[in-house]
Design a protein around this motif. Structure first.
Motif, PDB file in Angstrom:
ATOM      1  N   ALA A  83      25.828  -8.171  31.277  1.00  0.00           N
ATOM      2  CA  ALA A  83      26.885  -8.785  30.365  1.00  0.00           C
ATOM      3  C   ALA A  83      26.707  -9.988  29.761  1.00  0.00           C
ATOM      4  CB  ALA A  83      28.505  -8.251  30.217  1.00  0.00           C
ATOM      5  N   CYS A  84      26.676 -11.178  30.481  1.00  0.00           N
ATOM      6  CA  CYS A  84      26.901 -12.418  30.264  1.00  0.00           C
ATOM      7  C   CYS A  84      25.628 -12.795  30.299  1.00  0.00           C
ATOM      8  CB  CYS A  84      27.564 -12.853  31.934  1.00  0.00           C
ATOM      9  SG  CYS A  84      28.996 -12.786  32.748  1.00  0.00           S
ATOM     10  N   GLY A  85      25.022 -11.978  31.178  1.00  0.00           N
ATOM     11  CA  GLY A  85      23.000 -12.655  29.981  1.00  0.00           C
ATOM     12  C   GLY A  85      23.328 -12.386  28.675  1.00  0.00           C
ATOM     13  N   ALA A  86      23.427 -11.723  28.224  1.00  0.00           N
ATOM     14  CA  ALA A  86      23.780 -11.481  26.975  1.00  0.00           C
ATOM     15  C   ALA A  86      24.589 -11.803  25.878  1.00  0.00           C
ATOM     16  CB  ALA A  86      23.741  -9.341  26.001  1.00  0.00           C
ATOM     17  N   LEU A  87      25.713 -12.006  27.072  1.00  0.00           N
ATOM     18  CA  LEU A  87      26.733 -13.297  26.059  1.00  0.00           C
ATOM     19  C   LEU A  87      25.961 -13.948  26.136  1.00  0.00           C
ATOM     20  CD1 LEU A  87      29.808 -13.647  24.643  1.00  0.00           C
ATOM     21  CD2 LEU A  87      30.403 -13.467  27.131  1.00  0.00           C
ATOM     22  N   GLN A  88      25.567 -15.484  26.865  1.00  0.00           N
ATOM     23  CA  GLN A  88      24.995 -16.039  26.709  1.00  0.00           C
ATOM     24  C   GLN A  88      24.151 -16.172  25.866  1.00  0.00           C
ATOM     25  OE1 GLN A  88      22.265 -17.096  30.594  1.00  0.00           O
ATOM     26  NE2 GLN A  88      22.971 -19.348  29.853  1.00  0.00           N
ATOM     27  N   ALA A  89      23.037 -15.701  25.484  1.00  0.00           N
ATOM     28  CA  ALA A  89      22.282 -15.501  24.435  1.00  0.00           C
ATOM     29  C   ALA A  89      23.188 -15.646  23.039  1.00  0.00           C
ATOM     30  CB  ALA A  89      21.131 -14.077  24.368  1.00  0.00           C
ATOM     31  N   LEU A  90      23.713 -14.603  22.713  1.00  0.00           N
ATOM     32  CA  LEU A  90      24.439 -14.558  22.179  1.00  0.00           C
ATOM     33  C   LEU A  90      25.011 -15.891  21.058  1.00  0.00           C
ATOM     34  CD1 LEU A  90      26.136 -10.489  21.816  1.00  0.00           C
ATOM     35  CD2 LEU A  90      23.932 -11.427  19.629  1.00  0.00           C
ATOM     36  N   ALA A  91      26.095 -16.029  22.501  1.00  0.00           N
ATOM     37  CA  ALA A  91      26.548 -17.751  22.126  1.00  0.00           C
ATOM     38  C   ALA A  91      25.534 -18.844  21.566  1.00  0.00           C
ATOM     39  CB  ALA A  91      27.191 -18.587  23.807  1.00  0.00           C
ATOM     40  N   ALA A  92      24.593 -18.717  21.974  1.00  0.00           N
ATOM     41  CA  ALA A  92      23.423 -19.453  22.400  1.00  0.00           C
ATOM     42  C   ALA A  92      23.277 -19.831  20.024  1.00  0.00           C
ATOM     43  CB  ALA A  92      22.272 -19.498  23.061  1.00  0.00           C
ATOM     44  N   VAL A  93      22.877 -18.298  20.390  1.00  0.00           N
ATOM     45  CA  VAL A  93      22.789 -19.118  18.163  1.00  0.00           C
ATOM     46  C   VAL A  93      23.744 -18.713  17.253  1.00  0.00           C
ATOM     47  CG1 VAL A  93      20.078 -17.204  18.874  1.00  0.00           C
ATOM     48  CG2 VAL A  93      22.420 -16.040  18.667  1.00  0.00           C
ATOM     49  N   ASN A  94      25.030 -18.774  17.778  1.00  0.00           N
ATOM     50  CA  ASN A  94      26.020 -18.672  17.328  1.00  0.00           C
ATOM     51  C   ASN A  94      26.843 -17.805  16.309  1.00  0.00           C
ATOM     52  OD1 ASN A  94      26.808 -21.437  17.527  1.00  0.00           O
ATOM     53  ND2 ASN A  94      26.007 -22.070  16.307  1.00  0.00           N
ATOM     54  N   SER A  95      26.123 -16.056  17.107  1.00  0.00           N
ATOM     55  CA  SER A  95      26.324 -15.195  16.844  1.00  0.00           C
ATOM     56  C   SER A  95      27.903 -14.617  16.455  1.00  0.00           C
ATOM     57  CB  SER A  95      25.528 -14.164  17.569  1.00  0.00           C
ATOM     58  OG  SER A  95      25.934 -12.599  16.900  1.00  0.00           O
ATOM     59  N   ARG A  96      27.750 -14.410  15.228  1.00  0.00           N
ATOM     60  CA  ARG A  96      28.877 -13.716  14.237  1.00  0.00           C
ATOM     61  C   ARG A  96      29.881 -12.220  16.070  1.00  0.00           C
ATOM     62  NH1 ARG A  96      28.684 -11.504   9.105  1.00  0.00           N
ATOM     63  NH2 ARG A  96      26.370 -10.907   9.687  1.00  0.00           N
ATOM     64  N   GLN A  97      29.110 -11.979  16.352  1.00  0.00           N
ATOM     65  CA  GLN A  97      29.403 -11.145  17.324  1.00  0.00           C
ATOM     66  C   GLN A  97      29.776 -11.423  18.321  1.00  0.00           C
ATOM     67  OE1 GLN A  97      29.392  -8.024  16.450  1.00  0.00           O
ATOM     68  NE2 GLN A  97      28.271  -8.532  14.150  1.00  0.00           N
ATOM     69  N   THR A  98      29.533 -12.622  19.081  1.00  0.00           N
ATOM     70  CA  THR A  98      30.025 -13.286  20.184  1.00  0.00           C
ATOM     71  C   THR A  98      31.141 -13.325  20.498  1.00  0.00           C
ATOM     72  OG1 THR A  98      28.689 -15.114  19.517  1.00  0.00           O
ATOM     73  CG2 THR A  98      29.837 -15.528  21.729  1.00  0.00           C
ATOM     74  N   PRO A  99      33.061 -12.844  19.452  1.00  0.00           N
ATOM     75  CA  PRO A  99      33.689 -12.965  20.062  1.00  0.00           C
ATOM     76  C   PRO A  99      34.248 -11.294  20.111  1.00  0.00           C
ATOM     77  CG  PRO A  99      33.571 -14.325  18.177  1.00  0.00           C
ATOM     78  CD  PRO A  99      32.362 -13.697  18.401  1.00  0.00           C
ATOM     79  N   ALA A 100      33.537 -10.757  19.444  1.00  0.00           N
ATOM     80  CA  ALA A 100      33.434  -9.173  19.942  1.00  0.00           C
ATOM     81  C   ALA A 100      33.043  -9.235  21.630  1.00  0.00           C
ATOM     82  CB  ALA A 100      33.248  -8.335  19.240  1.00  0.00           C
ATOM     83  N   PHE A 101      31.994  -9.415  21.684  1.00  0.00           N
ATOM     84  CA  PHE A 101      31.334  -9.266  22.896  1.00  0.00           C
ATOM     85  C   PHE A 101      32.184  -9.824  23.996  1.00  0.00           C
ATOM     86  CE2 PHE A 101      27.586  -9.410  25.946  1.00  0.00           C
ATOM     87  CZ  PHE A 101      27.530  -7.719  26.164  1.00  0.00           C
ATOM     88  N   ALA A 102      32.423 -10.822  23.686  1.00  0.00           N
ATOM     89  CA  ALA A 102      33.250 -11.757  24.296  1.00  0.00           C
ATOM     90  C   ALA A 102      34.530 -10.685  25.340  1.00  0.00           C
ATOM     91  CB  ALA A 102      33.556 -13.068  24.459  1.00  0.00           C
ATOM     92  N   LYS A 103      35.255 -10.502  24.299  1.00  0.00           N
ATOM     93  CA  LYS A 103      36.532  -9.521  24.261  1.00  0.00           C
ATOM     94  C   LYS A 103      35.839  -8.878  25.215  1.00  0.00           C
ATOM     95  CE  LYS A 103      39.805  -7.563  22.468  1.00  0.00           C
ATOM     96  NZ  LYS A 103      41.008  -6.634  21.118  1.00  0.00           N
ATOM     97  N   ALA A 104      34.720  -7.513  25.100  1.00  0.00           N
ATOM     98  CA  ALA A 104      34.035  -6.417  26.560  1.00  0.00           C
ATOM     99  C   ALA A 104      33.898  -7.406  27.541  1.00  0.00           C
ATOM    100  CB  ALA A 104      33.506  -6.210  26.150  1.00  0.00           C
ATOM    101  N   THR A 105      33.792  -8.779  28.130  1.00  0.00           N
ATOM    102  CA  THR A 105      32.750  -9.343  29.074  1.00  0.00           C
ATOM    103  C   THR A 105      33.845  -9.779  29.523  1.00  0.00           C
ATOM    104  OG1 THR A 105      30.623  -9.851  27.673  1.00  0.00           O
ATOM    105  CG2 THR A 105      31.207 -11.031  29.653  1.00  0.00           C
ATOM    106  N   ALA A 106      34.754 -10.580  28.883  1.00  0.00           N
ATOM    107  CA  ALA A 106      35.676 -10.059  29.675  1.00  0.00           C
ATOM    108  C   ALA A 106      36.098  -9.268  30.954  1.00  0.00           C
ATOM    109  CB  ALA A 106      37.100 -10.959  28.827  1.00  0.00           C
ATOM    110  N   GLU A 107      36.611  -8.073  30.377  1.00  0.00           N
ATOM    111  CA  GLU A 107      37.110  -7.294  31.574  1.00  0.00           C
ATOM    112  C   GLU A 107      35.493  -7.090  32.355  1.00  0.00           C
ATOM    113  OE1 GLU A 107      38.401  -3.525  29.123  1.00  0.00           O
ATOM    114  OE2 GLU A 107      38.589  -4.823  27.505  1.00  0.00           O
ATOM    115  N   ILE A 108      34.463  -7.130  31.981  1.00  0.00           N
ATOM    116  CA  ILE A 108      33.983  -7.070  32.955  1.00  0.00           C
ATOM    117  C   ILE A 108      33.778  -8.218  34.100  1.00  0.00           C
ATOM    118  CG2 ILE A 108      31.207  -7.129  33.123  1.00  0.00           C
ATOM    119  CD1 ILE A 108      30.399  -5.487  30.717  1.00  0.00           C
TER     120      ILE A 108
END
Length: 144
Positions: A83-108
């Motif tokens: 999860a954090c590997g994917a989140l790191q990649a999304l955050a690096a490219v300023n993906s619009r999906q980052t906030p939603a994915f971050a919310k799920a990753t917080a639980e993990i």
């Protein structure tokens, strides 16, 4: 003949210096046009991947010694790595999906933190729990 070679070399040097100056200006311009929106999240999630991999290494070593007490830690640390590997990649490219994915990753991250906190005497688990807490806190800020 030497004069022609000299002029050709001088012309090539001038062309290269002009091209290099344009490239540097372009890089400067691009750097200010698209700043990272999630720099802290990118860094924290990357750190989380590293500490979770360290935790996994320790837990797998325990399994190799026929100690199955840390199987829960293996499960949650693996999920953090993915999860954090994917989140790191999304955050690096300023993906619009980052906030939603971050919310799920917080639980993990929270689940991994709880599991790793069961082993405060194991340095890898302690570091993973601390990293998961920091990453989870940032995830909740972004995912709110």
């Amino acid at each position: 003949m030497e004069r022609r070679a000299f002029l050709a070399a001088a012309g090539a040097a001038a062309l290269l210096s002009t091209t290099d100056a344009r490239a540097q200006t372009g890089e400067m311009r691009m750097g200010t046009m698209h700043p990272p929106k999630y720099k802290a999240l990118q860094e924290l999630s990357g750190h989380c991947v590293g500490t979770a991999n360290d935790c996994l290494r320790h837990c797998i070593g325990m399994l190799a010694m026929n100690d199955h007490s840390m199987t829960g830690c293996i499960n949650t640390a693996y999920q953090v790595v993915v999860a954090c590997g994917a989140l790191q990649a999304l955050a690096a490219v300023n993906s619009r999906q980052t906030p939603a994915f971050a919310k799920a990753t917080a639980e993990i991250c929270a689940a991994c933190q709880r599991e790793c906190e069961k082993y405060p005497e194991v340095a890898e688990c302690k570091a993973c729990a601390e990293s998961c807490k920091a990453c989870g806190d940032e995830c909740r800020k972004i995912g709110a």
